[in-house]
Design an enzyme around this catalytic site. Structure first.
Site, PDB file in Angstrom:
ATOM      1  N   CYS A  51       0.854  -1.196   0.000  1.00  0.00           N
ATOM      2  CA  CYS A  51       0.000   0.000   0.000  1.00  0.00           C
ATOM      3  C   CYS A  51       0.885   1.239   0.000  1.00  0.00           C
ATOM      4  O   CYS A  51       1.511   1.534  -1.007  1.00  0.00           O
ATOM      5  CB  CYS A  51      -0.985  -0.023   1.155  1.00  0.00           C
ATOM      6  SG  CYS A  51      -0.281  -0.529   2.738  1.00  0.00           S
ATOM      7  N   SER A  52       0.943   1.954   1.103  1.00  0.00           N
ATOM      8  CA  SER A  52       1.738   3.187   1.091  1.00  0.00           C
ATOM      9  C   SER A  52       2.314   3.476   2.472  1.00  0.00           C
ATOM     10  O   SER A  52       2.407   4.619   2.878  1.00  0.00           O
ATOM     11  CB  SER A  52       0.869   4.363   0.637  1.00  0.00           C
ATOM     12  OG  SER A  52      -0.284   4.458   1.469  1.00  0.00           O
ATOM     13  N   CYS A  53       2.716   2.437   3.197  1.00  0.00           N
ATOM     14  CA  CYS A  53       3.266   2.629   4.536  1.00  0.00           C
ATOM     15  C   CYS A  53       4.498   3.540   4.461  1.00  0.00           C
ATOM     16  O   CYS A  53       5.357   3.363   3.591  1.00  0.00           O
ATOM     17  CB  CYS A  53       3.648   1.285   5.154  1.00  0.00           C
ATOM     18  SG  CYS A  53       2.204   0.226   5.398  1.00  0.00           S
TER      19      CYS A  53
HETATM   20 FE    FE Z   1       1.731   0.191   3.059  1.00  0.00          FE
END
Ligand code: FE
Length: 214
Positions: free
Chosen positions: A118-120
């Protein structure tokens, strides 16, 4: 992939113009509207949260951490052993930064950070992630072709430098410590921090050369 690196910081928040919003932005906005209408969230509180991470924190906290590590070998050692504690000691704590790991770049090893799922991203030190970090092409290509991705960012490493791709998770967030640039000897921490770009702390960039403007 597109490289409007600073899109997130530059664009005007014209909430009446949806023409430049991507599908995900529209979905988030629709979700926000529904949650607001149902009384689950206060949009003013949400705006404060976003503004905090986007403009007030931004990536400058991370730059202070890197500058301290460059200036103070004992801090650098602590940062590499226990980044969460070392970063907290400078006052940078908060959501999405509970468990930090620092990755030191060297002449023979370069770290590139991605979140393939995702976009951690480590909010307390880098603020909100740039648009490209969240994009599917970056997330997939960073793993498949890290040198190709780096080249698109203008980073060409010596052939002998190993590239290690580090995949962020919900548990662990990474901060890359870029190599201290030549010519930075004798600079104080403020001047050192000015050399530390956001991208250099993700691994898609290098620290600025001392005395240059780019
Ligand atoms: Fe992520």
């Amino acid at each position: 992939m597109s490289h409007d690196h600073d899109h997130l910081h530059d664009h005007d928040h014209d909430h009446d113009d949806h023409s430049e919003l991507g599908e995900m932005d529209l979905r988030v906005r629709a979700l926000e509207t529904v949650l607001t209408e149902k009384g689950y969230i206060d949009p003013a509180a949400l705006d404060v949260l976003i503004d905090t991470y986007q403009t007030r924190i931004g990536p400058r906290n991370g730059a202070r951490v890197v500058a301290r590590a460059w200036a103070d070998p004992a801090f650098a050692d602590w940062l590499l052993r226990d980044a969460s504690a070392a970063i907290a000691a400078l006052g940078y704590t908060g959501r999405q930064g509970e468990t930090m790991v620092a990755l030191a770049n060297t002449p023979t090893l370069h770290h590139l950070v991605v979140c393939t799922l995702c976009s951690c991203y480590p909010w307390p030190v880098l603020g909100l992630p740039p648009t490209w970090y969240k994009s599917a092409p970056y997330r997939s290509r960073a793993v498949r072709d890290p040198r190709g991705v780096l080249a698109e960012f203008g980073v060409v490493l010596p052939a002998g430098t190993q590239v290690r791709v580090c995949d962020s998770t919900a548990e662990v967030r990474y901060l890359v410590i870029p190599q201290r640039p030549a010519g930075s000897e004798g600079l104080d921490e403020d001047a050192l921090a000015a050399l530390v770009t956001r991208d250099s702390m993700i691994g898609t960039g290098l620290a600025r050369v001392a005395g240059s403007r780019s």
